[in-house]
Each structure stands twice: as C-alpha cells, then as structure tokens.
Design a protein around this motif. Structure first.
Motif, PDB file in Angstrom:
ATOM      1  N   ASN A 102       0.853  -1.185   0.000  1.00 25.88           N
ATOM      2  CA  ASN A 102       0.000   0.000   0.000  1.00 25.88           C
ATOM      3  C   ASN A 102       0.888   1.233   0.000  1.00 25.88           C
ATOM      4  OD1 ASN A 102      -1.264   2.230   2.039  1.00 25.88           O
ATOM      5  ND2 ASN A 102      -2.849   1.373   0.725  1.00 25.88           N
ATOM      6  N   ARG A 127       0.311   5.509   0.241  1.00 26.11           N
ATOM      7  CA  ARG A 127      -0.663   6.587   0.428  1.00 26.11           C
ATOM      8  C   ARG A 127       0.056   7.930   0.479  1.00 26.11           C
ATOM      9  NH1 ARG A 127      -2.317   5.058   4.786  1.00 26.11           N
ATOM     10  NH2 ARG A 127      -1.520   6.571   6.267  1.00 26.11           N
ATOM     11  N   GLY A 139      -4.550  10.258  -1.540  1.00 30.25           N
ATOM     12  CA  GLY A 139      -4.662   9.233  -2.566  1.00 30.25           C
ATOM     13  C   GLY A 139      -3.972   7.963  -2.117  1.00 30.25           C
ATOM     14  N   SER A 140      -4.559   6.817  -2.437  1.00 36.86           N
ATOM     15  CA  SER A 140      -4.020   5.543  -1.961  1.00 36.86           C
ATOM     16  C   SER A 140      -4.094   4.500  -3.066  1.00 36.86           C
ATOM     17  CB  SER A 140      -4.801   5.064  -0.733  1.00 36.86           C
ATOM     18  OG  SER A 140      -4.400   3.762  -0.344  1.00 36.86           O
ATOM     19  N   ALA A 141      -3.020   3.717  -3.208  1.00 41.17           N
ATOM     20  CA  ALA A 141      -2.993   2.578  -4.125  1.00 41.17           C
ATOM     21  C   ALA A 141      -2.607   1.340  -3.330  1.00 41.17           C
ATOM     22  CB  ALA A 141      -2.004   2.817  -5.259  1.00 41.17           C
ATOM     23  N   SER A 142      -3.356   0.256  -3.509  1.00 38.43           N
ATOM     24  CA  SER A 142      -3.106  -0.977  -2.758  1.00 38.43           C
ATOM     25  C   SER A 142      -2.980  -2.146  -3.716  1.00 38.43           C
ATOM     26  CB  SER A 142      -4.253  -1.257  -1.772  1.00 38.43           C
ATOM     27  OG  SER A 142      -4.444  -0.176  -0.890  1.00 38.43           O
ATOM     28  N   TYR A 143      -2.096  -3.058  -3.361  1.00 36.48           N
ATOM     29  CA  TYR A 143      -1.903  -4.279  -4.136  1.00 36.48           C
ATOM     30  C   TYR A 143      -2.109  -5.469  -3.226  1.00 36.48           C
ATOM     31  CZ  TYR A 143       0.470  -8.155  -6.472  1.00 36.48           C
ATOM     32  OH  TYR A 143       0.775  -9.375  -7.024  1.00 36.48           O
ATOM     33  N   TYR A 203      -5.390  -4.674  -7.858  1.00 36.35           N
ATOM     34  CA  TYR A 203      -5.114  -3.362  -7.284  1.00 36.35           C
ATOM     35  C   TYR A 203      -6.428  -2.679  -6.906  1.00 36.35           C
ATOM     36  CZ  TYR A 203      -0.384  -3.685  -9.216  1.00 36.35           C
ATOM     37  OH  TYR A 203       0.887  -4.077  -9.505  1.00 36.35           O
ATOM     38  N   TYR A 234      -7.737   1.427  -5.790  1.00 36.57           N
ATOM     39  CA  TYR A 234      -7.347   2.831  -5.701  1.00 36.57           C
ATOM     40  C   TYR A 234      -8.429   3.602  -4.945  1.00 36.57           C
ATOM     41  CZ  TYR A 234      -4.175   1.354  -9.393  1.00 36.57           C
ATOM     42  OH  TYR A 234      -3.230   0.676 -10.113  1.00 36.57           O
ATOM     43  N   ASP A 235      -8.014   4.371  -3.955  1.00 40.56           N
ATOM     44  CA  ASP A 235      -8.919   5.181  -3.152  1.00 40.56           C
ATOM     45  C   ASP A 235      -8.452   6.633  -3.167  1.00 40.56           C
ATOM     46  OD1 ASP A 235     -10.094   2.752  -2.471  1.00 40.56           O
ATOM     47  OD2 ASP A 235      -9.033   2.603  -0.569  1.00 40.56           O
ATOM     48  N   ASN A 257     -11.228   2.101  -9.305  1.00 43.70           N
ATOM     49  CA  ASN A 257     -11.096   1.344 -10.542  1.00 43.70           C
ATOM     50  C   ASN A 257     -12.200   0.307 -10.714  1.00 43.70           C
ATOM     51  OD1 ASN A 257      -9.721   0.286  -8.265  1.00 43.70           O
ATOM     52  ND2 ASN A 257      -8.626  -1.193  -9.528  1.00 43.70           N
TER      53      ASN A 257
END
Length: 770
Positions: free
Chosen positions: A662, A664, A684-688, A707, A709-710, A732
């Motif tokens: 993650n 952020r 903004g946050s991206a998580s895998y 993935y 995305y928040d 997404n």
C-alpha cells in the motif's frame, strides 16, 4: 515451487520487481530526503494509541500494545494502530477496510453475511464461524475478548483508536490468541458537554448518521451515549423477487457512565446494542445450472436466490453486551484493573447455497452465543522494571441449529444441532527489565486451561420441506447419523515469550523475540458419524490443540529528526497440529453419488511460515507526506495427512496472499472557506493484494492479484469543529472474490458460488462538533 501454488500465485521474480519498484523501494529511498519543518499531524498507518506531546515540530505517537504507554518506536512488538482522526480523514467505514494497509493481514466479512468477521494474520486464522471453533485472531472491544465472530464487523463510530497486533498474544491479554489481535478502543467521555454529529450520503442510496453526546452530571460523574444508523441499497438485485442484494440496514447504540470519586479511582459502566436487518447476501454462481441450464449472470452482485426464512424469520442479527471496568491507581507505579463483561447475540441466517429460485441446496440456520468473562490485572511501571500480570476466566456457550435441504435422486432435509460450552481460565505475566539505559529484556508466560463440552446431534428426513426442529412437523425421519451428548475434553498449556531490544542510538531500536501461541482442541459441530464413517472413539476424542512458535527480528528507525520513520520485521513460525475445519460432500448411502455434506475438522500436521513486513511514514515537506507498507509471506505445509497419506504438496494456505502493498500520499494545505480558517487534505491511496486462496486446495474461487485505488478530499476547520469530506473507494471498480461455497457435486444444479468485495463507492461526509 509446487504446481498448485504456481496456479494460485504470481511468479516470484515478476512480483518482486513490480512491488519493489512501486512501493517498498520508493519508501526506502526517502531515508535520504531532507524535509523542512513538519507540523504535528496524523502520522499514518504506523501510528498508534495515545498521541503524545510534540518533540520540536514532529509528533511522537504513543501506543499501549503492552498495556502501558510507550512510543511506537520503543515497543518491541509488531503493531499497527489507527487514530480516530486518521480513520475519519480516510473515510474508513469498518474494520474490514483496514486490510489494504495492514501487513500480512486479511479481515473480511464471512460468506453470506455483512457482520460476521473472518480474520487471518500471518497465515493464522479461522474461516468457519460455526460454534465450537475458536478464532485464531482475537477480537477485543475495550479489552473484552469477543468469543464469537458474529457481529465483529463493527462499523467504526465512537472509536478512539484501533490497534492490530501481529503474532501470538498470550502474555499480555486475557484470552490467548494464537495469530494476533484486533482491538477496538472506544472514546472516554469528555470533562465538558460534548455533542457530535456525523452524516454520510453516497451512491447506492447510502444514508448514514451518527449522533454522540456526553455531559458531566457532577465533578465526578459523566454520562454519554451514541446512536447510529448505517444504510445503503444493494450493489445488485435479486432477479427472482426484486429484493436488494448486498444491501445494508444496521442500527447501533452505546451508552456509558464514568465515575471518578478520587483521582486514583476510575469506574466505567458501558452497554452496547447492534441490530442488522439487511437482506440475505446471496452469492454469484460461477457455473451453469447442471440440470436447469441456468446461465451465469453478468453482474456479480445480482442473484436469483429464492426468498427463504429461518424459523419464520428473515435474516436478522442481534447482539448486545454490558461491561464494568474499574481502574485503581494503588501507587504512582502500580495500577489494578478489573474488567467484567457479559455479551450475547442471536442470528437468523437463511442461506441459499445454490443461488437459484429452486430448492436445491438451502441452509436455514439459527446461531446463538453468550459469554461471561472476568479479568483482573496489575500493571507496574518503575524506573527499572515494567510489566503486567493477571488472571482471566471465560464461560461461553455457542448453540447452532440448521437444516441442510438438498435435492437429488432422494431429496432430503438434514437437521444438525450443536450445543458447545467453553470454560477457560488462565494466569499470565509479562515484564521488562532495563539491563542498561539502552538494553531491555522482556520475559512473559501464560498458563491456560481450556475445557470444552459439546452435544452434537444430526438426523436425516425425507423430502425438501425441512425438519420438525426447523418448522416442518410432518417431516418423515429416515435416519439418525450422529447422537453424541456429553462430549468433553480439557487442554492445558504453558506458553512463554522472551524479547530483547537494544537502542543502538536514540533513533534506532533493534529487537528480537520468541513467543509461543496455543489454541485449544474441540469438536466439529457438523460431525456425521455415519456419513464420514469415523468411529465413536474418534468422534469423542475431537481434534487436538494447535500450537505455534514465532521468532521475530525487528528494527524501528527514525531519520531526519523523526520526519521519517520505518518499522521492519522478519519472522519465522513453526506451526504444529494445524486445525483445518471444513465441509466436505459425502455419499451417505454408498450409491456412488454425493448426497449430503458434513464437517471434517482435522489436525493437518506441520507448517512453516516465514515473512517480511515493512511500514514507513515520511513527511517530505510541511504539506506533503507519504505512508505505506509492503509485506511478504511464505507459508507452506510440511505435513498434511489425509487417509494416512501426506498430501502437503497439494495444499495451500487460505486467506494468505504472498505479497501485499500500500502506498498513500497526503497533501495538506491551509485553505480558508468563507473567511473561516481551515486545512484541505488531498489523500490518494494505491493498494496491491497478491493471489489469494479461499481454501486449502486450489479452486475456481481463488482470487488473482489485483489493485485498488482510493481517494479523499477533506476540509477541516481550524478549531476541529467542522469537517467535510468526499471519499472514493475502489475507484477502478475492481471485482474481486472474498469468499464462496464449493459443492459442485451436490444437488441437481451444483453449488459453486462466490462473494465479492464492494464495487466503486463514493460518499460525502459532514462532521460537526457542537
């Protein structure tokens, strides 16, 4: 690498290159970045319990992971904690939403439910919420252990913080938990009148409201309460009857009174109530109907399940609890604490396994749980020695009864009931001694006695109308498969812990620890003696306790005057007698066709789990910060015995993705609105999340890597009394499986249904503090 795991996981080289380039490497590079002046602010996912005074302009965060106040960088424990302010800013709706930012952790709603929690930490957990199965991850509400997972997916309101501890937790808490602990800590009442209002509007007709109020009645007595309503329409529809699917309709309330007759004595009485009236959550079929040819629906949130009831009730979940906490400061160094609690819940759960408008495989069920617990502990904080010691007792009952209505050559309705009592007591202690100013030794131990008693009963009736016990008095009895009253077993275990931490410099804290965890044995509540052809002796013995020994090496570091912090941990676990609950299709009459299912819990044998965890927070400028995590885990069975054969190379760990990450970013700037000073936060946050298996064998229900995305835009008035935010989750719009039912050979249609995480959601929130 095993063939099954190749099917279920990403290739190692590609995974490492991708994740390291997009998350961990980016954070590690920050250690050399100079960052200007940073104001005290939310420090992200690595932050913890009680905020402390700033040192310079960088805030230090204090946690209570060892039941005493310590800064996060000083405590030799793998812990991630979230403050109320952080949860508010990111628009976190419930504990499940924390999964994306937690290393090696899975928190999700169990299949066919909104409110039952499935939790796994570092490969250890419990997927089946039925009576008799102890959780591998302890869930605590204000230090009160919740014996059952029903209702544990609590919406976040009136919370001061949430702490998540990884690894065995036995020497610090009332109930022994083998995998880790999730702690809800509610807010204490303010010394002045305090009224707060929060409202949320979102897509899918989301309408949430939370009202909290408290006031002092005198100099020593305060009272307060919260009422909350959480509601949204379904993400899909039931195409058979028009009802919503994946909707939410939950009401909650909490009241408390706090009395402080002297500065040394604090008493808190609290009660809470939750009511979930959501529609049944029905799954998405992944196969065409075997007999009817019913097609696979295009929308994974739609269903064609028929409307069912359990004992005449639509789906209902009710739970409530009361507690009394007494804290007495005996001396400035010594504190005595008593925690007394009683809780109970009832769930009517009509589950349509096949998700079709025909009676093919249905399970109307009733779950009831109640518990009483008492804990006494002493906490000592001296210049050389610090620690906690206590005694704990729990008396819990879990009662389930349900029908399994199954079509086939001979349609049947099978009734199962299980009444399981758990009585357990323990003594525990954990203390630290400062060998030098820089070197600290910690020793702990726990002695636990778990006693389990059970009555398990199972009968088969002819026809699809259900059984007399579940509302069909005219059913015709065919056979009694299981009649096992008075089952009993007692398990005893001592589990130690040792840790050594060394502050090489004021900003570098190295620790090494070893701890053991233990979970008592029990009896499978769906036991079918005839169908699975086990002996009475095997049935009465039940399954054995499981144990784990975990060695951990960690480094907690600060750079650039505290503007950058990193927490790193390496761990290795030796997992033995692993309890594997499961439901298997069985042939009860020997005609070569599966015609029922039963529980078959086994002690799989041995497993090795090793992994790596990295968390970091970096304040790059006065306005811009990054936070993130990366985790890796390799969990393998060395021994998994089925019918006398070791099939370990054909088994995988469920709910344990090999990689997760993650990242952020937060940009926080002053922004007056209408002449009122405030700050605007852009988040903004991206998580895998890596490939995840739903069971111990590879199946179509497994989820490939994905993935999420928040993003959030939040404005907060300077005095903190007004906050307005816009939050987007799963931007997404990814469809990802979280659970499912796997019985393709049962019934006329076959059951292979999946449940999914929430689609893209957008919420607008307003918080006002009077």
């Amino acid at each position: 690498m095993r063939v099954s795991k190749k099917q279920a996981r990403l290739p190692m080289r590609a995974t490492r290159q991708h994740l390291l380039s997009h998350s961990a490497a980016a954070l590690l590079a920050l250690s050399g970045a100079a960052a200007g002046t940073v104001h005290a602010q939310d420090t992200g996912a690595a932050a913890g319990g009680v905020t402390a005074a700033p040192e310079g302009n960088v805030e230090k965060v204090v946690v209570t992971a060892r039941r005493r106040q310590e800064t996060l960088q000083d405590v030799p424990v793998s812990v991630t904690a979230y403050t109320a302010d952080q949860l508010s800013k990111q628009g976190i709706p419930d504990v499940v939403a924390l999964t994306t930012t937690l290393p090696n952790t899975t928190l999700k709603a169990s299949r066919a439910t909104n409110s039952t929690l499935t939790a796994f930490i570092r490969g250890v957990g419990q997927a089946d919420p039925l009576a008799g199965f102890e959780s591998g991850v302890g869930i605590y509400l204000d230090d009160i252990y919740l014996a059952r997972p029903q209702g544990a997916v609590a919406d976040i309101y009136d919370v001061e913080r949430i702490e998540v501890l990884r690894g065995p937790q036995g020497t610090l808490y009332g109930r022994n938990t083998i995998g880790g602990a999730v702690k809800y800590v509610t807010r204490k009442l303010a010394p002045q009148t305090d009224v707060r209002l929060k409202g949320t509007l979102g897509n899918y007709k989301e309408r949430d409201g939370v009202l909290t109020a408290s006031t002092p009645l005198s100099d020593t007595l305060r009272v307060g309460g919260t009422i909350a309503k959480f509601k949204h329409d379904g993400y899909g529809r039931n195409l058979f009857n028009g009802a919503p699917n994946y909707d939410k309709d939950l009401s909650a309330a909490r009241v408390s009174a706090e009395w402080t007759p002297t500065p040394e004595l604090f008493v808190r009485l609290a009660a809470d109530l939750t009511r979930d009236d959501s529609h049944p959550k029905n799954g998405h079929r992944l196969i065409v109907g075997r007999t009817s040819g019913a097609p696979i629906l295009s929308n994974v949130y739609d269903t064609q399940a028929e409307m069912m009831t359990a004992l005449g009730h639509e789906q209902e979940v009710r739970q409530h609890g009361v507690s009394a906490t007494v804290e007495w400061t005996v001396t400035p160094e010594l504190t005595f604490k008593s925690i007394t609690a009683q809780r109970q819940d009832k769930s009517y759960a009509p589950i349509d396994f096949d998700a079709l408008p025909v009676v093919d495989m249905e399970v109307p069920a009733l779950y009831t749980n109640k518990q009483f617990s008492q804990e006494f502990n002493l906490t000592y904080t001296g210049p050389k020695i610090q620690g906690v010691a206590g005694v704990y007792y729990i008396d819990a009952n879990a009662y389930n009864k349900f029908d399994t209505v199954l079509a086939g050559l001979v349609p049947t309705s099978t009734f199962t009931s299980d009444d399981i009592d758990t009585k357990a007591w323990a003594v525990y202690a954990d203390g630290s001694y400062n060998l030098t100013d820089a070197l600290q030794l910690s020793l702990g131990g726990r002695y636990t006695v778990d006693k389990r008693e059970a009555d398990i009963f199972r009968q088969i009736y002819l026809g699809l109308g259900g059984t007399p016990q579940m509302g069909n008095p005219g059913a015709i009895l065919f056979r009694t498969d299981t009649d096992l009253p008075g089952l009993s077993r007692e398990d005893k275990k001592f589990t130690p812990r040792i840790a050594l931490n060394y502050k090489a410099t004021p900003d570098q804290n190295v620790y090494a620890s070893y701890s053991k965890g233990f979970k008592g044995g029990g009896f499978d509540p769906r036991l079918n003696v005839v169908g699975t052809r086990i002996t009475q002796a095997q049935a009465r013995a039940g399954y054995r306790p499981e144990t784990i020994g975990t060695a951990e090496l960690g480094l907690k570091s600060s750079f650039n005057g505290g503007r950058i912090t990193t927490n790193t941990a390496l761990f290795y676990s030796d997992y033995k007698d692993v309890q594997i609950p499961g439901s298997v299709a069985i042939d009860t009459n020997g005609d070569g066709r599966d015609d029922s299912f039963a529980g078959l819990t086994t002690n799989a044998g041995k497993a090795k789990i090793k992994g790596f965890e990295f968390e970091a927070v970096a304040h790059l400028t006065q306005n811009f910060s990054l936070a993130g995590m990366y985790s890796y885990i390799d969990a393998k069975y060395d021994e998994y015995i089925v019918a006398g054969v070791n099939v370990a190379n054909q088994r995988v760990f469920q709910n344990t993705p090999r990689n997760s990450a993650n990242l952020r970013a937060t940009y926080d700037i002053p922004l007056p609105v209408g002449g009122v000073n405030g700050r605007l936060a852009l988040i903004g946050s991206a998580s895998y999340r890596g490939a995840t298996n739903q069971f111990e064998t590879v199946s179509i229900l497994d989820q490939e890597s994905y993935y999420l995305y928040d993003a959030s835009v939040v404005w907060t008035r300077a005095d903190g009394k007004i906050r307005a935010g816009l939050h987007g989750k799963n931007l997404n719009d990814k469809r990802y499986k979280t659970a499912g039912y796997l019985f393709p050979t049962l019934g006329n249609e076959g059951t292979l249904t999946a449940f999914y995480g929430a689609p893209r959601t957008v919420q607008a929130t307003v918080e006002y503090r009077f």
